[in-house]
Scaffold this motif. Structure first.
Motif, PDB file in Angstrom:
ATOM      1  N   UNK A  22      52.811  51.254  47.887  1.00 35.12           N
ATOM      2  CA  UNK A  22      53.221  50.762  49.189  1.00 35.12           C
ATOM      3  C   UNK A  22      52.714  49.368  49.495  1.00 35.12           C
ATOM      4  N   UNK A  23      52.007  48.764  48.508  1.00 36.96           N
ATOM      5  CA  UNK A  23      51.486  47.413  48.727  1.00 36.96           C
ATOM      6  C   UNK A  23      52.616  46.397  48.770  1.00 36.96           C
ATOM      7  N   UNK A  24      52.422  45.336  49.556  1.00 35.53           N
ATOM      8  CA  UNK A  24      53.408  44.269  49.703  1.00 35.53           C
ATOM      9  C   UNK A  24      53.434  43.416  48.436  1.00 35.53           C
ATOM     10  N   UNK A  25      54.641  43.227  47.860  1.00 32.50           N
ATOM     11  CA  UNK A  25      54.803  42.405  46.656  1.00 32.50           C
ATOM     12  C   UNK A  25      55.342  41.026  47.027  1.00 32.50           C
ATOM     13  N   UNK A  26      56.360  40.953  47.852  1.00 32.08           N
ATOM     14  CA  UNK A  26      56.973  39.693  48.237  1.00 32.08           C
ATOM     15  C   UNK A  26      58.189  39.955  49.093  1.00 32.08           C
ATOM     16  N   UNK A  27      58.925  38.880  49.397  1.00 29.41           N
ATOM     17  CA  UNK A  27      60.102  38.999  50.247  1.00 29.41           C
ATOM     18  C   UNK A  27      61.200  38.098  49.710  1.00 29.41           C
ATOM     19  N   UNK A  28      62.432  38.567  49.780  1.00 28.73           N
ATOM     20  CA  UNK A  28      63.601  37.779  49.407  1.00 28.73           C
ATOM     21  C   UNK A  28      64.485  37.628  50.641  1.00 28.73           C
ATOM     22  N   UNK A  29      65.301  36.579  50.628  1.00 29.50           N
ATOM     23  CA  UNK A  29      66.168  36.325  51.783  1.00 29.50           C
ATOM     24  C   UNK A  29      67.511  35.811  51.298  1.00 29.50           C
ATOM     25  N   UNK A  30      68.578  36.353  51.866  1.00 33.19           N
ATOM     26  CA  UNK A  30      69.940  35.926  51.547  1.00 33.19           C
ATOM     27  C   UNK A  30      70.743  35.900  52.832  1.00 33.19           C
ATOM     28  N   UNK A  31      71.806  35.111  52.826  1.00 33.76           N
ATOM     29  CA  UNK A  31      72.661  35.058  54.001  1.00 33.76           C
ATOM     30  C   UNK A  31      74.110  34.847  53.583  1.00 33.76           C
ATOM     31  N   UNK A  32      74.999  35.242  54.482  1.00 26.95           N
ATOM     32  CA  UNK A  32      76.433  35.071  54.253  1.00 26.95           C
ATOM     33  C   UNK A  32      76.779  33.593  54.474  1.00 26.95           C
ATOM     34  N   UNK A  73      64.260  51.020  36.119  1.00 23.38           N
ATOM     35  CA  UNK A  73      64.615  52.429  35.867  1.00 23.38           C
ATOM     36  C   UNK A  73      63.539  53.370  36.385  1.00 23.38           C
ATOM     37  N   UNK A  74      62.268  52.986  36.226  1.00 28.45           N
ATOM     38  CA  UNK A  74      61.163  53.886  36.610  1.00 28.45           C
ATOM     39  C   UNK A  74      60.780  53.754  38.084  1.00 28.45           C
ATOM     40  N   UNK A  75      61.547  52.961  38.826  1.00 29.63           N
ATOM     41  CA  UNK A  75      61.369  52.824  40.277  1.00 29.63           C
ATOM     42  C   UNK A  75      59.936  52.431  40.646  1.00 29.63           C
ATOM     43  N   UNK A  76      59.443  51.391  40.000  1.00 30.64           N
ATOM     44  CA  UNK A  76      58.108  50.888  40.340  1.00 30.64           C
ATOM     45  C   UNK A  76      58.101  50.221  41.714  1.00 30.64           C
ATOM     46  N   UNK A  77      59.303  49.737  42.158  1.00 32.95           N
ATOM     47  CA  UNK A  77      59.354  48.966  43.395  1.00 32.95           C
ATOM     48  C   UNK A  77      60.469  49.503  44.287  1.00 32.95           C
ATOM     49  N   UNK A  78      60.348  49.179  45.573  1.00 33.43           N
ATOM     50  CA  UNK A  78      61.416  49.464  46.533  1.00 33.43           C
ATOM     51  C   UNK A  78      61.519  48.268  47.475  1.00 33.43           C
ATOM     52  N   UNK A  79      62.656  48.170  48.170  1.00 34.17           N
ATOM     53  CA  UNK A  79      62.904  47.032  49.044  1.00 34.17           C
ATOM     54  C   UNK A  79      63.427  47.524  50.383  1.00 34.17           C
ATOM     55  N   UNK A  80      62.978  46.900  51.441  1.00 34.32           N
ATOM     56  CA  UNK A  80      63.489  47.230  52.759  1.00 34.32           C
ATOM     57  C   UNK A  80      64.896  46.645  52.876  1.00 34.32           C
ATOM     58  N   UNK A  81      65.894  47.479  53.168  1.00 30.68           N
ATOM     59  CA  UNK A  81      67.295  47.035  53.122  1.00 30.68           C
ATOM     60  C   UNK A  81      67.645  46.017  54.203  1.00 30.68           C
ATOM     61  N   UNK A  82      66.788  45.856  55.205  1.00 30.56           N
ATOM     62  CA  UNK A  82      67.085  44.894  56.262  1.00 30.56           C
ATOM     63  C   UNK A  82      66.246  43.617  56.129  1.00 30.56           C
ATOM     64  N   UNK A  83      64.958  43.802  55.855  1.00 26.55           N
ATOM     65  CA  UNK A  83      64.071  42.635  55.840  1.00 26.55           C
ATOM     66  C   UNK A  83      63.960  41.964  54.485  1.00 26.55           C
ATOM     67  N   UNK A  84      64.264  42.698  53.403  1.00 25.10           N
ATOM     68  CA  UNK A  84      64.130  42.128  52.062  1.00 25.10           C
ATOM     69  C   UNK A  84      62.707  42.149  51.548  1.00 25.10           C
ATOM     70  N   UNK A  85      61.786  42.917  52.213  1.00 21.76           N
ATOM     71  CA  UNK A  85      60.397  43.020  51.779  1.00 21.76           C
ATOM     72  C   UNK A  85      60.315  43.991  50.602  1.00 21.76           C
TER      73      UNK A  85
END
Length: 633
Positions: A401-411, A429-441
């Motif tokens: 659950x530790x913070x890795x980074x953030x990405x940002x995209x726009x239309x 494949x092993x799902x080491x990471x997850x991303x917040x679908x709204x914030x990109x965290x």
């Protein structure tokens, strides 16, 4: 001088003059000629004897008009010997070419007639022989003599162009008098008699554009402004007439097709002064986005085009090339289009002839210019990440659950549709990471271990909420920072031996260790003996300060009967903070050795102890080898 004397002088004159005549018929002596008799096999003496006898043939030059169409035989002339007194005692006989079949003779009078129509073009003259015999004795009263009947020409053949019809070529805009082609007619009539074969040429169709030289048949231009683009082909009718063109002459005609060849006398011209095209902003670089074409009425190389862009608005963003097959100007995209940044481009394009004829530059510039307007079409584009590649770092000891980074995209479109983020599971494949679908965290989803996977390459997806088919991609590179979570261990499983006759301080083996961690300043490992091992005073350890250690004998004279296997406990520590260490046991077997320290025998009783310290697979392999050597199955 008497009559016989005149004949003698005339005969002698003919003997000398006749051979000098180039024409067989010697026109100057055609009337009342006296021909010297010639006999087959006769010589000069015989000819002189005839001269002395004052005898000779007498006849006129013989002509017969060709193509005589009368019903009665045509009178040709008369054979006569001056011996013939007209009393019927002389018989005339005719032989040679056409005798009997064409020419007949009255044996009493010597009159010759032609019984058939003659054609001079088939045979121009006939050579015959004449005899005069005594009717009672049938003896020759005159030597046999040769004579010629000439077929006199009439104008019964028209001129013919054997090589027609003709095709000629001449460049358009050629000056007056330019030679195009030479026509030649032939007339089979007699060229040496009258004007039946004397030809004159004239043009009876097309004379407003071309002329023909009357005597040579050379066809020439009479206009200097003939334009291939107006008319490229002319059909002429050329006539050849005999009798020098006089009335009553015969004529023949031929056709002459004159093709005008092209010269570069026309500049290129755009059909329109303005062109407009629409180009989707998604068009790839190097693609053709528009085509324009200037028209040139000329042909081939004279119509080849060069195009260029004149204005800055087009330069750099587009380039233009000529299609060699169609001569179109191909406008090619050089930079990516963006409707939101620049919705249109306007620039001028110039077209010019690749090959220029300097003679026609006075007619005006051989270039043309048109304006091109390119409208960029808006396309629903996928979301665009601020950075297509992101680098992130996290400790391998980070909690789930530790913070890795953030990405940002726009239309990028004007609609500015909200963006939803996700991770492409093919890249994680092993799902080491997850991303917040709204914030990109991006956060960790599982414990991380740098020694298992030190570097993660994941693909992050951004899709439009209003159109989920529009998906953008970015690459996130996650590097794991090392922590000191692994104690060092021996590099391999060591098997050590010591000779019974070893001396104190003798090197038994040099050992090394490895640490799965990767400290920033490199590995620095420390070796030491446990307190218990140090008190036994059998062996000692020397740390070589290079991540290796040397195992040495503390005393000499080891005996198998006293102890077959000695154990040495070694502690290996790293330089991490905090430091990690591992305790490792080394087994040292006592062996019988020669004076040079080479092992000769190690007690079998030591084998079970040795096998205990080996892995099950290694021990099984050793036993198999022993049983094979001993022959035990």
């Amino acid at each position: 001088m008497g009559k016989m004397g005149c004949h003698t002088v005339l005969s002698v004159l003919i003997v000398f003059v006749l051979p000098l005549c180039e024409d067989l018929f010697c026109e100057a002596m055609t009337m009342n000629s006296v021909i010297l008799p010639q006999e087959s096999g006769g010589g000069a003496s015989q000819a002189l004897s005839h001269l002395r006898s004052k005898r000779s043939w007498v006849w006129n030059q013989f002509f017969v008009l060709e193509e005589h169409a009368g019903d009665e035989p045509l009178y040709v002339g008369k054979l006569h010997s001056d011996v013939d007194k007209g009393d019927g005692q002389v018989r005339y006989i005719l032989s040679g070419e056409g005798a009997v079949s064409i020419f007949t003779i009255d044996e009493n009078t010597g009159d010759i007639h032609a019984t058939k129509r003659l054609d001079r073009e088939q045979q121009a003259y006939y050579t015959l022989r004449a005899q005069a015999r005594d009717r009672n004795t049938d003896l020759l009263i005159e030597p046999e003599s040769y004579f010629i009947i000439k077929v006199q020409d009439i104008n019964d053949n028209e001129p013919t162009f054997l090589d027609g019809p003709y095709i000629g070529r001449v460049a358009e805009m050629s000056p007056v008098g330019t030679s195009v082609v030479t026509v030649v007619a032939t007339d089979p009539d007699d060229p040496t008699y009258g004007n039946s074969a004397r030809l004159v040429y004239s043009i009876i169709q097309g004379q407003q554009y071309f002329s023909v030289e009357p005597n040579t048949g050379v066809v020439r231009t009479v206009q200097a402004d003939m334009d291939r683009e107006v008319q490229d082909c002319f059909l002429l009718i050329v006539q050849a007439k005999d009798m020098i063109g006089q009335m009553g002459g015969l004529s023949g005609t031929t056709s002459v097709t004159v093709m005008l060849t092209d010269v570069n006398d026309n500049p290129p011209r755009f059909p329109h002064s303005n062109y407009q095209f629409s180009v989707p902003e998604s068009t790839l670089v190097s693609r053709v986005v528009a085509k324009i074409k200037a028209l040139d009425l000329d042909l081939g190389p004279n119509a080849e085009m060069d195009y260029r862009i004149l204005d800055k608005d087009g330069l750099g963003n587009f380039r233009i090339l000529t299609d060699p097959n169609t001569q179109e100007g191909l406008i090619i995209l050089q930079k990516t289009l963006d409707f939101e940044t620049k919705p249109n481009y306007t620039f001028r394009v110039e077209a010019s002839n690749h090959n220029v004829d300097m003679r026609f530059l006075s007619m005006g510039p051989f270039v043309d210019v048109a304006t091109v307007r390119l409208l960029v079409q808006n396309v629903d584009e996928p979301p665009v990440f601020l950075s297509p590649v992101s680098h992130m770092v996290i400790s391998e000891a980070a909690a789930v659950g530790s913070h890795v980074g953030i990405v940002s995209a726009q239309d990028p479109d004007n609609t500015k549709s909200p963006v939803r983020y996700s991770i492409d599971r093919k890249s994680d494949v092993d799902c080491y990471f997850k991303i917040d679908n709204r914030s990109g965290v991006i956060t960790t989803n599982q414990p991380l271990d740098r020694e298992i996977v030190a570097f993660h390459n994941i693909t992050v997806l951004a899709s439009e909420s209003l159109n989920v088919s529009q998906v953008g991609k970015a690459v996130v590179l996650v590097s794991l920072m090392d922590v000191n979570d692994n104690a060092p261990n021996f590099t391999i499983e060591y098997q050590m031996f010591v000779c019974e006759n070893s001396k104190p301080g003798q090197l038994i083996q040099t050992v090394s260790a490895v640490d799965r961690d990767e400290p920033e300043n490199g590995h620095h490992l420390f070796f030491s003996l446990t307190t218990e091992a140090s008190e036994k005073l059998n062996f000692t350890l020397r740390d070589n300060q290079d991540n290796t250690a040397s195992i040495l004998t503390q005393h000499g004279s080891f005996l198998q009967r006293d102890q077959l296997v000695h154990s040495l406990t070694v502690v290996i520590s790293d330089s991490g903070s905090p430091s990690l260490s591992s305790t490792n046991t080394l087994s040292i077997t006592v062996c019988d050795c020669d004076l040079n320290g080479h092992r000769r025998f190690c007690s079998q009783t030591a084998l079970p102890l040795l096998l205990v310290r080996l892995s099950s697979r290694t021990a099984a392999a050793i036993l198999t080898c022993i049983f094979t050597v001993l022959g035990i199955t």
